[in-house]
Write an enzyme that holds these catalytic residues in place. Structure first.
Site, PDB file in Angstrom:
ATOM      1  N   GLY A 220       0.831  -1.200   0.000  1.00  0.00           N
ATOM      2  CA  GLY A 220       0.000   0.000   0.000  1.00  0.00           C
ATOM      3  C   GLY A 220       0.859   1.242   0.000  1.00  0.00           C
ATOM      4  CD  GLU A 221       4.179   2.672   2.977  1.00  0.00           C
ATOM      5  OE1 GLU A 221       5.067   3.121   2.220  1.00  0.00           O
ATOM      6  OE2 GLU A 221       4.430   2.137   4.070  1.00  0.00           O
TER       7      GLU A 221
END
Lengths: 352, 352
Positions: B317-318
């Site tokens: 993610g991120e």
């Protein structure tokens, strides 16, 4: 004595202890364990190849080799043979796909004439190492002599040595040559024992009748030459190409220089089959950039035990897939060297 | 009246005539027809989105939104809730995966606190738009109020408007939030009608008993809240998260501003499901960056009809997948604008 013994190939094993250290660092970076997937395994592999705990891939080079193929006379391509030299000129002007993508990822392109069927005007960026004016027609006999094959391989190795002296951290391979998917299909069929129809595709986009001629030409080339799959140099000599032989040398030279070698698509893959056939340790130095739309490429990668990084329906060659993958390799090294650890960042670890 | 009507979403269609012009140019570039595969379709899509015949993606921004989830109380994650705010601090210091990969591709990261469960020290690079100190526990009732959901969506849209004023050519989405795969699985199950087990994965790397708790929590959340799949805002309100709602706004805002929006992985994909549910035209503005290892992501992409550009076993993610894909989008535009045509380069065309 196998002919290949005269090549004096000396490839060291990758450095496993440093790879374990890299894995330990990757496991402490501020991310769930293994969550950067193939970027992590790539970083680890590059550590092992370069024997450097913190590899940096700042100097990136794509070596694009061009040559012509006598089998083009058999009417196996959608484009006339003159396109090989016209595209070399395009490479030198910076307008081809490989120029654009290499610039995008910050790589230099080294263009090599390994055997284009015509005299190219001299150009400061063209490396002229012509082995001949195209190979002979493989439907009628061997593509080249053993001496030519060895000279072409040595040329590829020499070019890598020269690039190492200039400074290079990673090498990508690339090709240009009207007719070279025909040669690559023949190599793949011979080396892997796969039926010709399963490893032969539409190349630059040929119609049904050209495809039928191409299949027939490859079958004829194999029947006439009877290449010996246990002797990769024999296969290369009989059904290969000058740019393919040069790329075999680039791959061997890269591995010998402890550099990661990013293998482009089908033609580069055929060269990798030969190189790994000559010395199996080479495999650890290879990164498969992408899965080409050429059906034979899948078989090449299977046989090499390599998983491609990208699958973008590319089938251009030139090193375009290698360029894109070089950027992923660089990203992987930056993950290893630039991310902070849980300890450094004061981030809590797992509770369960 | 559906709640979503108060959002006043106005998304135009992409520009088809310019896309046809782009296709014509792509077909004349010095390469076999279609041989740059998905780079070509990507370039064409971006032309249609931006209404620009020669798009340049020089200004790249990844908007990474963070928030906490009440459902973390149910013991669904491998990491303690405090990791959300610790990782935000890590983003601001530049040591996280997204920082490294965004720098690699030349993108800025905009970090937004949409609802972290704690007060973050002020920082010049932190955009503080806290909707609340984490959502409520979805196993016991709705995650947020309708007003909160609408405010979070509006926040995302406002941030895009602000970035457009600063100058931006492409937007990537990113997320941080302990517990947010639980919310995303609940959204995906609700929106697509897929059984919970098929869209629920191991998140940050949970063990069997935590996984069992996670499955149970999602089933409970759906049973208690009964989200209405025909009303995406209802689904978002009942089982979503503040960062997910913010990303819905980023996606809507990006489409409204005629920007390509590169959707990261599973959490961003859940936001895209909601955004496309609110206005189906949004879909044409989306680029799916990669296929996450989270099993629900595959279902999300299927439902959206999007094919991921990368498949590198990522699950961080991120915005990390979005960062890598932004570089491919930029490469695609350069192919369109920097490669020469057969005519310009004096290269012969097809003969068969």
């Amino acid at each position: 004595m196998r002919l290949s013994s005269q090549l004096d190939i000396q490839i060291e094993d990758v450095e496993h202890s440093l790879m374990q250290q890299a894995q330990a660092r990757l496991d402490h970076l501020t991310k769930p364990l293994g969550s950067l997937g193939r970027l992590e395994s790539l970083a680890k592999q590059i550590v092992g190849i370069t024997r450097t705990a913190t590899p940096r891939l700042s100097q990136k080079v794509i070596i694009t080799m061009a040559a012509d193929h006598g089998v083009a006379q058999a009417g196996v391509s959608a484009y006339p043979q003159v396109v090989t030299q016209q595209m070399v000129a395009n490479f030198l002007r910076g307008g081809a796909g490989i120029n654009v993508l290499a610039r995008h990822v910050g790589a230099r392109v080294v263009v090599v004439d390994m055997g284009v069927a015509g005299d190219l005007p001299s150009h400061p960026d063209l490396v002229s190492r012509k082995i001949g004016y195209g190979t002979r027609n493989i439907t009628q006999g061997p593509a080249m002599t053993t001496e030519q094959a060895c000279a072409a391989i040595q040329t590829g190795r020499d070019i890598v040595v020269h690039e190492v002296a200039r400074g290079v951290d990673i090498i990508g391979t690339g090709d240009m040559g009207i007719g070279n998917t025909t040669a690559s299909s023949a190599i793949t069929a011979a080396m892997t024992g796969t039926p010709v129809e399963q490893v032969t595709g539409r190349g630059t986009g040929i119609d049904d009748s050209t495809y039928a001629r191409k299949l027939y030409a490859i079958q004829q080339a194999l029947a006439v030459n009877m290449p010996d799959p246990s002797d990769p140099l024999d296969v290369l000599t009989k059904v290969g190409g000058f740019e393919i032989a040069g790329l075999v040398g680039v791959i061997l030279g890269g591995a010998q220089a402890r550099l990661p070698v990013v293998v482009d698509g089908f033609i580069s893959g055929a060269a990798a089959l030969i190189a790994v056939g000559l010395e199996s340790r080479v495999k650890n130095y290879l990164l498969a950039s992408h899965l080409s739309q050429e059906p034979g490429h899948c078989r090449v990668l299977e046989s090499l035990g390599l998983k491609p990084l990208l699958d973008l329906d590319l089938r251009l060659g030139e090193g375009t897939g290698a360029a894109l993958a070089i950027s992923l390799a660089e990203a992987a090294c930056k993950v290893l060297t630039e991310m902070t650890t849980f300890e450094e960042a004061g981030v809590a670890g797992k509770v369960t």
